[in-house]
Write a protein that holds these residues in place. Structure first.
Motif, short mmCIF file in Angstrom:
data_model
loop_
_atom_site.label_atom_id
_atom_site.label_comp_id
_atom_site.label_asym_id
_atom_site.label_seq_id
_atom_site.Cartn_x
_atom_site.Cartn_y
_atom_site.Cartn_z
N SER A 174 -6.05 21.85 -23.14
CA SER A 174 -5.24 22.49 -24.16
C SER A 174 -5.01 21.60 -25.38
CB SER A 174 -3.89 22.89 -23.57
OG SER A 174 -3.18 21.73 -23.23
N SER A 234 -6.17 22.98 -28.97
CA SER A 234 -5.35 24.00 -29.62
C SER A 234 -3.98 23.44 -29.99
CB SER A 234 -5.20 25.21 -28.71
OG SER A 234 -4.63 24.82 -27.48
N ASP A 235 -3.49 22.50 -29.17
CA ASP A 235 -2.21 21.87 -29.50
C ASP A 235 -2.30 21.13 -30.82
OD1 ASP A 235 -0.40 22.67 -27.69
OD2 ASP A 235 -0.72 21.01 -26.29
N PHE A 270 -2.20 23.51 -33.70
CA PHE A 270 -0.83 24.00 -33.91
C PHE A 270 0.01 22.94 -34.61
CE2 PHE A 270 3.57 24.62 -32.42
CZ PHE A 270 3.78 25.90 -32.92
N ILE A 289 1.95 23.35 -38.14
CA ILE A 289 3.39 23.16 -38.30
C ILE A 289 3.67 22.05 -39.31
CG2 ILE A 289 5.45 22.27 -37.12
CD1 ILE A 289 5.01 25.12 -36.49
N ALA A 297 5.68 22.32 -42.76
CA ALA A 297 6.87 21.48 -42.95
C ALA A 297 6.69 20.58 -44.16
CB ALA A 297 7.14 20.66 -41.69
N ILE A 311 10.94 23.74 -36.36
CA ILE A 311 10.13 23.45 -35.17
C ILE A 311 9.65 22.00 -35.22
CG2 ILE A 311 7.93 23.95 -34.01
CD1 ILE A 311 8.22 26.84 -34.82
N PHE A 312 9.20 21.59 -36.41
CA PHE A 312 8.70 20.23 -36.56
C PHE A 312 9.79 19.21 -36.21
CE2 PHE A 312 7.93 16.50 -39.36
CZ PHE A 312 6.77 16.06 -38.75
N TYR A 357 8.83 17.81 -32.55
CA TYR A 357 8.01 16.61 -32.76
C TYR A 357 8.87 15.46 -33.28
CZ TYR A 357 4.23 20.00 -32.37
OH TYR A 357 3.39 20.99 -31.93
N PRO A 366 -0.37 25.29 -22.59
CA PRO A 366 -0.41 24.31 -23.69
C PRO A 366 0.91 24.32 -24.44
CG PRO A 366 -1.85 26.18 -24.15
CD PRO A 366 -1.33 26.38 -22.77
N ARG A 367 1.17 23.22 -25.14
CA ARG A 367 2.46 23.05 -25.77
C ARG A 367 2.75 24.14 -26.80
NH1 ARG A 367 4.07 17.39 -28.28
NH2 ARG A 367 6.26 17.84 -28.69
N TRP A 368 1.73 24.53 -27.55
CA TRP A 368 2.00 25.51 -28.60
C TRP A 368 2.36 26.86 -28.02
CZ3 TRP A 368 -1.12 29.83 -29.61
CH2 TRP A 368 -2.35 29.88 -28.93
N ILE A 411 5.99 26.57 -27.03
CA ILE A 411 6.88 26.65 -28.19
C ILE A 411 6.96 28.09 -28.72
CG2 ILE A 411 7.18 25.96 -30.60
CD1 ILE A 411 5.96 23.25 -29.85
N LEU A 412 5.80 28.73 -28.88
CA LEU A 412 5.78 30.06 -29.50
C LEU A 412 6.26 31.16 -28.56
CD1 LEU A 412 2.60 30.28 -31.75
CD2 LEU A 412 4.97 29.93 -32.40
#
Lengths: 334, 288
Positions: free
Chosen positions: A15, A18-19, A22, A26, A30, B103-104, B108, B188-190, B193-194
């Motif tokens: 994964s 794709s991470d 993303f 983001i 931002a 989100i950022f 993160y 997966p992380r996304w 999150i989503l």
């Protein structure tokens, strides 16, 4: 299940692609925040540069703002901004702290919530609506008082003396409180409306920090036989002091940048302030009133330079507020 | 809060000197008085606008554009449509950038850019709206002329910090164990999150967006020299556009009774919408 299943972290590795996409997405969105800041500084700096280069430091100290003659000094607007903001702050702080105390310490819950909510709504009223109300409701009241002052023969000597002083370009503290015009518009009305507008900012911060004062602070004082006011003045307020101060400075930031309500009521005069009742202007009010009509390049650049000053001032005040809240707040309140 | 109730009633009241008791009562009365003073303007403004503006909130107000200066009749259809269009456009910028920023910051926290983004979003929150108007003027109006798009850009910039702040706060309220549960399923992380974190925080994010909309819906200052105003209904974002706060400003500073009347009715409509939005925002966040 004698042996724990040992799986290689294959899924995580799968994964990661794709991470990464993303995260980049983001981060890209931002980064618009950074972009907006950089663009703001660039735009304001580039457009203000001709004026700042032409006048240098004189732009901030010069008292003449004359679009026809092409001379631009912002001293009277800087003074107008500081006087209105600080006066509004001085009046609003005790009121805001008192209302915060009422909501957090005095009112029963069924009353505290609605009152707290009403105070928050005060912050939601748009600037133009405050301006409209001030113009149609408060200005006539002040105007009647001004007229009465001028019609009262016992005030004639003071009026004459102050008019003479002003004609010579002098000022005095006593004359500062003598009305100059009629109709109610001017510095005083701007202070009144600013006071109302910044009240909710201080009040809501103060309420939040007062609620965070540990309960044992209060109980210890009550155990000693203190009255409610003694508990508030010696155990609650000192503990919440730094947080309240931070809220006060945030309110100052709002007051400095408040535009239309002030522009509508302050009278828009670019002369140096000489009376609390006289017409004046602030950095923001001059931008609102003149930028649209500024045809000549240097005039336009000078108005943007006012915007740049306001930008720098607001950023500095905000940093000060954050610094005070972060540094001076007792542990456990954050 | 009724904190006094926690104090045992056996407190030696008798030993309180009259001076101390008087001071206690006096300060309590002053605090009540100050609170009344703080709340009074809100009530006075609302009652004033109801009295002066309610009569003008008729069918014409919603279906017609302003009559020529000084003439009777007309409405604020141009302002209502303009406000809605610009708020819709501003939301695209404000929500997209604001939620992504939130989100950022929340998901993160160890990214090297995180402190910069956090600091600058705080700085943006403190920049006066009129200065944002100057920025949007320089970015768009100088090249393309006055337009609804330029106004929407200024409003969108103003929305960003409010949405960022609330999004970050509510995302941080979502328990870490929820994320861990998702990750341990191999998502997966996304996707976590989503599909898991954002829906869990949706109520709070909607609150933030509504508060941001309520805040910028009343801004006239940044629109003065970006959207500029338009006496007709306009659906072309590249042309000048009107907005409720702009018409309120023009009407309130106009010498004509008719324009003033429209301004008061517009102000009543605007603050009613803003109050309702803030109330709803509160409801949504409380339900979560």
């Amino acid at each position: 299940m004698s042996e724990p299943a040992r799986r290689p972290p294959a899924r995580a590795a799968l994964s990661s692609g794709s991470d990464r996409v993303f995260q980049i997405l983001i981060l890209g969105l931002a980064s618009v925040i950074v972009l907006v800041f950089v663009l703001s500084v660039y735009q304001l700096g580039r457009e203000a540069w001709p004026a700042l280069r032409t006048f240098g430091w004189h732009f901030f100290t010069g008292r003449t703002w004359n679009p026809v003659g092409g001379t631009f000094g912002a001293a009277s607007m800087i003074a107008g901004t500081l006087v209105t903001s600080l006066a509004a702050l001085v009046i609003s702080v005790p009121l805001a702290v008192a209302s915060a105390l009422f909501v957090a310490e005095y009112a029963p819950k069924w009353l505290a919530n609605p009152v707290g909510y009403l105070i928050e709504l005060l912050a939601a009223v748009p600037s133009v609506v405050y301006g409209l109300w001030a113009l149609f409701v408060i200005a006539p009241v002040l105007g009647r008082w001004q007229t009465a002052y001028f019609l009262d023969p016992t005030n004639l000597p003071t009026i004459t003396r102050c008019n003479n002083l002003w004609a010579e370009g002098q000022t005095s503290l006593q004359c500062f409180f003598v009305p100059t015009g009629a109709g109610g518009r001017g510095l005083a009305l701007a202070v009144i409306i600013l006071t109302v507008m910044i009240l909710p900012y201080t009040a809501s911060v103060a309420r939040d920090v007062i609620r965070l004062v540990p309960q044992d602070q209060r109980e210890a004082m009550y155990a000693l036989g203190a009255t409610k006011w003694e508990v508030i003045s010696r155990a609650v307020l000192p503990y919440a002091r730094a947080g309240i101060l931070g809220g006060v400075i945030l309110a100052l930031g709002r007051a400095l940048g408040e535009t239309l309500a002030v522009a509508m009521v302050i009278g828009d005069s670019q002369e140096m302030i000489r009376s609390l009742w006289g017409n004046a202007s602030t950095l923001a009010s001059v931008i609102a009133n003149q930028f649209g009509d500024a045809q000549e390049a240097l005039h336009r650049s000078s108005v943007v330079a006012l915007g740049l000053s306001l930008f720098v001032l607001s950023v500095a005040v905000n940093f000060a507020a954050r610094w005070i809240i972060a540094r001076l707040t007792p542990k456990g309140i954050q | 809060m009724m904190r006094a109730a926690a104090v045992p009633s056996t407190r030696p009241r008798a030993r309180l000197s009259p001076a101390r008791r008087l001071k206690n009562l006096l300060m309590g009365a002053l605090i009540l008085l100050a609170t009344l003073l703080v709340v009074a303007p809100l009530i006075l403004i609302f009652v004033y606008l109801l009295r002066e503006g309610l009569g003008a909130l008729n069918l014409d107000f919603f279906t017609r554009t302003p009559a020529p200066e000084g003439e009777a009749g007309g409405g604020l259809l141009n302002a209502i449509t303009g406000s809605l269009e610009m708020l819709a456009m501003a939301s695209v910028i404000g929500v997209l950038v604001g939620v992504a920023g939130g989100i950022f910051l929340a998901e993160y926290p160890r990214h090297p850019l995180m402190p910069t983004v956090r600091m600058l979003s705080d700085v943006l929150a403190g920049i006066p709206a009129i200065v944002m108007g100057l920025v949007a003027y320089g970015l768009i109006v100088l090249k393309f002329g006055f337009s609804g798009l330029a106004g929407a850009l200024a409003l969108g910039f103003l929305m960003i910090p409010i949405v960022v702040r609330t999004t970050e706060e509510v995302l941080k309220l979502v328990p870490l164990s929820v994320r861990e549960a998702g990750l341990s399923l191999g998502l997966p992380r996304w996707v976590v999150i989503l599909r898991i974190v954002l829906p869990a925080a949706a109520g709070g994010i909607v609150t933030g967006v509504m508060l941001a909309l309520a805040r910028v819906a009343g801004e006239a200052a940044p629109l003065l020299f970006t959207a500029f105003g338009n006496s007709g209904v306009n659906f072309d974002p590249t042309k000048p556009m009107s907005a409720l706060p702009l018409e309120i400003y023009r009407g309130a500073t106009s010498a004509y009774d008719e324009n003033q009347r429209l301004a008061k009715a517009g102000a009543l409509l605007l603050i009613t919408l803003i109050f309702v939005t803030s109330l709803l925002a509160r409801r949504v966040s409380r339900r979560k």
